[in-house]
Design a protein around this motif. Sequence first.
Motif: not given
Length: 358
Positions: A169-189
């Motif tokens: 559950s926390p991993l799914t929420r963390a992935r949802l928050h990460a997808e809202m981050v702007g495009e870039g290498e940090s987001r992809d990593a």
Amino acid sequence: MRQHPYDHQWRERCERQQRKRAQRFSRDREWRWRARHRWHQRWHRHHRQFKHSLGARLIAVFIVLACASSAILWWSEDSAAGLLWAVPALLLVTGLAFGAIRHMVQPLHALALGAEAFRRGQFSHRVPVIHRDEIGDLALRFNQMAADIQAMLDGKRALLLAVSHELRSPLTRARLHAEMVGEGESRDALLDELAQMRDLITALLESERLGSGHQALQLSDCDLAELAREQARPGVDLHVEPDLPLLKLDRPRAQLLLRNLVNNALRHNDAARGAVQVGLSRAGNGVRISVRDFGPGVPADALPNLGQAFYRPDAARTRGEGGVGLGLCLCRLVAQAHGGRLELRNAEPGFEAAVTLR
């Protein structure tokens, strides 16, 4: 007639003497009964110790054998044809002693089978208690040890399943928050790291489910040739023998087996030498799956450890490049749950993994 004054005293004295004799007789009888009871208790205790002592019974067999052999030799000296019947009699007595000793040590074979079962991880196996002696006591301790280890493993499995479920559950929420981050290498990593964590948790859950063996499977008719064709991609050569039989398999677990073997081969293959070879052929009533790459292979001393959880031959590899060491472990568990065995060997050049399913 007037009673003499001493008659009453004389009668009382007689009665006292009779009571004393009766008490003395009662004490003697009680003492004899207690002595006989103690003797019986001592005899039963020694008999029980003798019956439950392997060493005492072996000594008794040797004593009986020596006495019987001496008696046969002594009687054979009195007749001219003594050796004609003494030799068969000695052989008979020796055979009876051998049979008695073999019956006493028979539980050792059951202990050896139990130790072999425990070595394979079959802690549900129980050693039969044949005799209530030292070997029987050892068998009881073996069974108690197996029960304790099984309870420990069940507790570990339950804890790991609970932790893995709670992490999803926390991993799914963390992935949802990460997808809202702007495009870039940090987001992809970040998304890549979260994907690796998701795959690790999924692999852990699957390995614990498969720990129960055949009970974890949902069997149905499965066409392995069709599953193999799903793995067709650039860099993979597929060789499927025609008219392969349908097998009773757990389809998702069979897909997992093929996918992990092919991905592992692609990860280590040297494309300049050739493509990964995936072959399906008939093996009796089953199907043999073989996956070979043309990479550097595996050091010979690392082959026995392949298939263990979290084992990687090259400790210098990162998780991003070499995985976490659960791919081949899952393949081994899937093969064992279906009654098969994962075979790993260096193909020179390259590395080959094969499984026969029935």
